[in-house]
Design an enzyme around this catalytic site. Sequence first.
Site, PDB file in Angstrom:
ATOM      1  N   ASP A 165     -68.361 -48.401 -22.104  1.00  0.00           N
ATOM      2  CA  ASP A 165     -66.938 -49.093 -21.820  1.00  0.00           C
ATOM      3  C   ASP A 165     -66.822 -50.037 -22.965  1.00  0.00           C
ATOM      4  OD1 ASP A 165     -66.212 -47.584 -19.781  1.00  0.00           O
ATOM      5  OD2 ASP A 165     -67.534 -49.554 -18.021  1.00  0.00           O
ATOM      6  N   LEU A 200     -61.840 -38.702 -18.560  1.00  0.00           N
ATOM      7  CA  LEU A 200     -59.922 -38.886 -19.077  1.00  0.00           C
ATOM      8  C   LEU A 200     -59.111 -38.920 -17.936  1.00  0.00           C
ATOM      9  CD1 LEU A 200     -60.727 -35.440 -21.460  1.00  0.00           C
ATOM     10  CD2 LEU A 200     -61.427 -37.695 -21.500  1.00  0.00           C
ATOM     11  N   LYS A 201     -59.324 -38.616 -16.475  1.00  0.00           N
ATOM     12  CA  LYS A 201     -58.845 -38.911 -15.638  1.00  0.00           C
ATOM     13  C   LYS A 201     -57.063 -38.624 -16.407  1.00  0.00           C
ATOM     14  CE  LYS A 201     -60.244 -43.640 -14.869  1.00  0.00           C
ATOM     15  NZ  LYS A 201     -61.650 -43.647 -15.377  1.00  0.00           N
ATOM     16  N   ILE A 253     -49.017 -31.699 -16.920  1.00  0.00           N
ATOM     17  CA  ILE A 253     -48.781 -30.190 -16.860  1.00  0.00           C
ATOM     18  C   ILE A 253     -49.907 -29.768 -16.893  1.00  0.00           C
ATOM     19  CG2 ILE A 253     -46.182 -30.864 -17.631  1.00  0.00           C
ATOM     20  CD1 ILE A 253     -46.384 -29.234 -20.151  1.00  0.00           C
ATOM     21  N   PRO A 254     -49.971 -28.348 -16.504  1.00  0.00           N
ATOM     22  CA  PRO A 254     -50.978 -28.001 -16.148  1.00  0.00           C
ATOM     23  C   PRO A 254     -51.690 -27.056 -17.408  1.00  0.00           C
ATOM     24  CG  PRO A 254     -49.821 -27.678 -14.190  1.00  0.00           C
ATOM     25  CD  PRO A 254     -49.043 -28.491 -15.002  1.00  0.00           C
ATOM     26  N   GLY A 271     -72.203 -49.792 -15.865  1.00  0.00           N
ATOM     27  CA  GLY A 271     -71.715 -49.847 -16.883  1.00  0.00           C
ATOM     28  C   GLY A 271     -72.089 -50.954 -17.654  1.00  0.00           C
TER      29      GLY A 271
END
Length: 240
Positions: free
Chosen positions: A12, A62-63, A67-68, A213
């Site tokens: 981080d 990436l969270k 859209i799919p 972290g």
Amino acid sequence: MSTARRIIIALDFDNLHDAEAIVDRLGDAGQSYKVGLELLTVAGPALAARLVGEGKDVFLDLKLFEIPTSVAGAVRAAGRLGATMVTVHAMGGSTIMEAAVRAAADFPQLRVIALTVVTSLTDTDLAAIGLSATIDEQVIRLAQLAKRAGCHGVVASPQDAASLRAELGPNMLIVTPGVMLRPELTAVTTTEHTRPADPAAAIRAGATHIVIGRPLTRAPDPAAVLAQLEDELSRLQAPS
């Protein structure tokens, strides 16, 4: 799975130099790293590619919540990079998670991990966005959804690990950020995570991985902290 690979070191940082400095300082001791949105935005995928090339596990946090088609494209990009984990938002629903799982199928090393509830949120935060569930209820609900969608694991707080293990069974991965070290090991003793726990408690409760972290990367001697943490967790798994 070796203990070293269960300890995911979160890079981080807001610049490539500091991230690379920690990787170099830890050397062979660091086997798993999390690369998140901040570092990816600043430095691109170069460090992740380097880590993969050195045989490290790379958790691309990436969270994904899109859209799919876009989610699937990002998962395929993570797979081509050589990542071992990539996160999607379980709040995105089954269609998004199923698209991610299908996209990951072409990359045997890649696991799709569903983020249940962001670990900085509280019950009040959920109410503010119109959800009547408590954090505990929402975590279980989304974890069940992720399992049905075929995800390989979930992200949740260490305090959720026991209930999730009971709900999900023995095979799914449970990745727990928000672990805190003893004050004598680190100068970082505060956290934005609302439900932290110590690393050993997370593993005993059923977590397969811990994410750590700043308490490690900002410690006076990160290598010593990592060695002590690995030793502590190894003893948990040793036969009695």
